[in-house]
Write a protein that holds these residues in place. Structure first.
Motif, PDB file in Angstrom:
ATOM      1  N   ALA A   1       2.922  10.235  -3.822  1.00 13.77           N
ATOM      2  CA  ALA A   1       2.530  10.884  -2.460  1.00 13.77           C
ATOM      3  C   ALA A   1       4.087  10.868  -1.866  1.00 13.77           C
ATOM      4  O   ALA A   1       4.747  10.057  -1.812  1.00 13.77           O
TER       5      ALA A   1
ATOM      6  N   TYR B   1      -2.361  10.038   4.448  1.00 14.97           N
ATOM      7  CA  TYR B   1      -3.416   9.341   3.837  1.00 14.97           C
ATOM      8  C   TYR B   1      -3.329   7.941   3.658  1.00 14.97           C
ATOM      9  O   TYR B   1      -4.498   7.274   3.754  1.00 14.97           O
ATOM     10  N   ILE B   2      -2.338   7.294   4.275  1.00 13.53           N
ATOM     11  CA  ILE B   2      -2.290   5.942   4.398  1.00 13.53           C
ATOM     12  C   ILE B   2      -2.131   5.323   5.586  1.00 13.53           C
ATOM     13  O   ILE B   2      -2.553   4.574   6.408  1.00 13.53           O
TER      14      ILE B   2
ATOM     15  N   PRO C   1      -4.833   6.517   8.648  1.00 10.00           N
ATOM     16  CA  PRO C   1      -6.102   6.377   8.441  1.00 10.00           C
ATOM     17  C   PRO C   1      -5.944   4.598   8.973  1.00 10.00           C
ATOM     18  O   PRO C   1      -7.005   3.913   9.642  1.00 10.00           O
TER      19      PRO C   1
ATOM     20  N   ALA D   1       2.383   1.421  -3.353  1.00 10.35           N
ATOM     21  CA  ALA D   1       1.502   1.970  -4.267  1.00 10.35           C
ATOM     22  C   ALA D   1       1.371   3.510  -4.147  1.00 10.35           C
ATOM     23  O   ALA D   1       1.371   4.266  -5.211  1.00 10.35           O
ATOM     24  N   ALA D   2       1.342   4.057  -2.908  1.00 13.50           N
ATOM     25  CA  ALA D   2       0.962   5.407  -2.777  1.00 13.50           C
ATOM     26  C   ALA D   2       2.214   6.133  -3.341  1.00 13.50           C
ATOM     27  O   ALA D   2       2.253   7.242  -3.832  1.00 13.50           O
TER      28      ALA D   2
ATOM     29  N   SER E   1       2.484  12.922   2.983  1.00 10.50           N
ATOM     30  CA  SER E   1       1.189  12.631   2.540  1.00 10.50           C
ATOM     31  C   SER E   1       0.955  11.058   2.791  1.00 10.50           C
ATOM     32  O   SER E   1      -0.131  10.591   2.996  1.00 10.50           O
TER      33      SER E   1
ATOM     34  N   GLN F   1       0.884  -1.267  -0.025  1.00  7.15           N
ATOM     35  CA  GLN F   1      -0.073   0.160  -0.004  1.00  7.15           C
ATOM     36  C   GLN F   1       0.906   1.332  -0.145  1.00  7.15           C
ATOM     37  O   GLN F   1       0.666   2.221  -0.878  1.00  7.15           O
TER      38      GLN F   1
END
Ligand SMILES: Nc1ncnc2c1ncn2[C@@H]1O[C@H](COP(=O)(O)OP(=O)(O)OP(=O)(O)O)[C@@H](O)[C@H]1O
Ligand SMILES: [Mg+2]
Lengths: 333, 290
Positions: free
Chosen positions: B194, B202-203, B206, B188-189, B198, B185
């Motif tokens: 990102a 965002y990852i 959360p 991927a970001a 970020s 993940q």
């Protein structure tokens, strides 16, 4: 644009030399498939191109510019992971828009692009769902959607279909091929599925232990395998590789005959054997035959063949379809 | 547990423990409620008769009461803020592959194994002490007047000591949550452009919400009852600057020896805890669902 060139790229994890040295050119717009046995370094090579791993030495060029030291985001490539790697707390829409948001695109424009991608991928009715509420195939499409909105120079796929069932895999295979035809963007695709490699690729790269064994079009590899490894790896069922007197008679160390290039007879032929298993597929029949002096060979016959366990058959290779390999494994033709 | 009969069986099987737990909880509660309406002073002969709401009104009219409630909430809020912010940062730090990771993690966790009064004494005498403390020595070395931590900033000092004790707990829970975040993940970001900030925003964050919720809920339960650290260091002072609700109850029960008032304070504490719990579950309960 998406021409990718690898020049003597090496990768080691500590003492383990996963990729000894790779030279490869991927032309703009090509669909290139990496195949090879598990652990041969396919994913590692893809991650090197993506920039998720640093090269130990060598140069990676993207569109003629040295990208070896560029961070992943600056390379203009998009990757679809085997596990999809969707962001679980974001809706499908937010997932697809995430790269655009990171690029600082304004909301209206980003929404328009996400909707367009969703339309192409049949995701329009799922936009407000979370990834956890989607099926495997839908998740896969979201992952692809997230990749295409960025309009990358090239797509990287790491076994994207391996978590799907056979029927869905067939569908997605077609969809990705169609996508490639519409977008005409370079795609690099890792798989160990024969059918995916043969049907999708413009160019197949066969890897073994981090080395490139052969690069060529699917039919090239099928008709003219450079060595015994490629011969055994490409084609399904596997090519029969024989050693001993029969090989020496043809001046080779090993000879190879594909299952579909053996004629079956019940009266006479070059090799004699007994059927051990007959797999009836309807369209074809795969016979596993215990041949005297050679062990098990696979033969492909028509669907109407009526042979069963214990029957004696005679096999003859078709003229000109026998591959000869020398002591070093190289094709002698 | 999907069929009706299996659900019924399940209920039957857990019933004894539920009943036992209910009795376990309800008997002390009823006794406390009972005492809170009684006149029950150990130091005076009058131990009988009803007090009505006088035990309660005494609390509400006490000059320290609202200060005590305030301090209690300040303690809970302050410790939560410190442990979560620094817990996340430390967890991010020790999640990195570094040399000596194992021992490092044990060191980070170790304050949690120290008993509260011992921890409070260590801080009071070895660090914050205006003559013998390390911090005072440092201040003198730099030519500054030593700060009288426990006298000038009693609440802040107590909050700091309690946060120090609870930081390992938060770090541990957040670290395990962090380790369950799939690296794909983050990758991927990263490919999506990102920045590391970020990616965190965002990852990672959360992903940590559920762990943070668990930390907040569990810590709140324990922090509402913090007593030992205050008893060891400030004794609720100077004056009543660092008095909390539990400390007021202690004073009524063991210094004034007024069981009735202490019980009333206990009931007020139960009500306060329920109000806090209500708001916590309202605002964060949804993060606990998968
Ligand atoms: N981070 C790492 N540290 C050490 N060795 C690694 C690391 N990542 C991969 N390897 C090794 O590199 C080799 C190639 O791994 P890679 O993941 O590229 O294989 P693969 O071809 O993708 O295999 P598969 O088809 O099973 O996915 C393997 O032998 C693996 O053990
Ligand atoms: Mg792999």
């Amino acid at each position: 644009m998406g021409k990718i060139v690898l020049k003597s790229v090496r990768k080691s994890f500590g003492e383990v030399h996963v990729i000894p040295s790779v030279d490869l050119t991927i032309e703009n717009g090509e669909f290139v498939v990496f195949v090879g046995p598990s652990g041969c370094g396919k994913s590692t090579l893809l991650r090197l191109i993506a920039g998720l791993e640093d090269t130990s030495s060598g140069i990676i060029e993207i569109d003629g510019k040295d990208a070896t030291m560029l961070p992943p985001a600056k390379r203009g490539l998009a990757m679809v992971f085997q596990s999809y790697a969707l962001y679980p707390h974001m809706t499908v829409r937010k997932n697809i828009m995430f790269p655009l948001k990171m690029a600082g695109m304004d909301l209206a424009e980003a929404t328009r692009k996400a909707d367009a991608a969703a339309k192409v991928l049949n995701l329009t009715s799922y936009m407000e769902r979370k990834p956890g509420q989607l099926s495997g195939g839908q998740r896969q499409r979201v992952a692809i959607g997230r990749a295409i909105v960025r309009e990358p120079a090239a797509f990287l796929f790491d076994e994207p279909l391996s978590n799907l069932d056979a029927a869905l895999r067939g569908n997605m295979r077609l969809e990705i091929t169609e996508l490639h035809q519409t977008l005409k963007t370079t795609m690099i695709y890792v798989t160990h599925d024969q059918v995916e490699a043969m049907t999708m690729a413009d160019k197949i790269v066969v890897l073994q232990a981090g080395n490139i064994e052969q690069v060529g079009s699917p039919l090239d590899l099928y008709n003219h395998p450079a060595n015994a490894f490629v011969a055994g790896f490409i084609g399904s069922p596997r090519m029969n590789l024989l050693e001993g007197a029969d090989a020496q008679a043809m001046g080779a160390t090993t000879i190879g005959v594909r299952p579909e290039h053996l004629d079956i007879s019940s009266t006479a032929g070059k090799w004699t054997g007994k059927v051990s298993v007959a797999e009836l597929l309807g369209s074809d029949t795969f016979l596993h035959v215990n041949v005297e002096g050679h062990g098990s060979m696979t033969v492909r016959g028509g669907g109407e063949i009526n042979l069963r366990h214990g029957d004696t058959v005679y096999l003859t290779p078709q003229a000109g379809k026998v591959h000869r390999f020398g002591a070093d494994g190289k094709n002698m033709a | 547990m999907s069929t009706q009969s299996s659900r019924a069986t399940a209920r039957l099987m857990v019933a004894p423990s539920v009943v036992l737990l209910f009795i376990w909880m309800i008997v002390p509660l009823i006794l406390t409620v009972w005492f809170s309406f009684r006149i029950y002073r150990l130091l005076s002969p009058e131990r009988n008769g009803w007090a009505g709401f006088r035990n309660y009104t005494w609390f509400f009219n006490s000059p320290d009461f609202w200060l005590g409630i305030n301090n209690t909430l300040l303690l809970v809020g302050g410790v939560l803020a410190i442990t979560i912010v620094f817990g996340v940062l430390i967890a991010l730090l020790i999640d990195q592959p570094v040399w000596g990771q194992g021992p490092l993690r044990i060191l980070v966790i170790s304050p949690f194994f120290i008993m509260p009064p011992v921890a409070a004494s260590i801080w009071e005498n070895l660090f914050m002490h205006p003559q013998n403390g390390l911090l005072a020595a440092g201040a003198v070395g730099m030519g500054i007047k030593p700060i009288l931590f426990l006298e000038s900033y009693p609440m802040a000092s107590v909050i700091f000591i309690v946060a120090w004790e609870w930081l390992p707990f938060a770090t541990l829970i957040l670290l395990t949550a962090l380790q369950s975040l799939s690296s794909e993940q983050l990758e991927a970001a990263e490919m999506d452009g990102a920045s590391s900030l970020s990616r965190f925003r965002y990852i990672t964050l959360p992903h940590l919400t559920r762990a943070i919720t668990v930390v907040i809920l569990i810590q709140t339960i324990f922090l509402l009852g913090i007593f030992g650290e205050i008893f060891t260091t400030t004794q609720g002072g100077p004056g009543s600057a660092s008095t909390t609700l539990p400390y007021m109850i202690y004073k009524q029960a063991l210094i004034a020896k007024d069981i009735g008032r202490a019980a009333a304070g206990g009931i007020i504490a139960v009500i306060l805890a329920n109000i806090v719990a209500f708001f916590l579950m309202r605002s964060m309960g949804k993060h606990l669902d998968a």
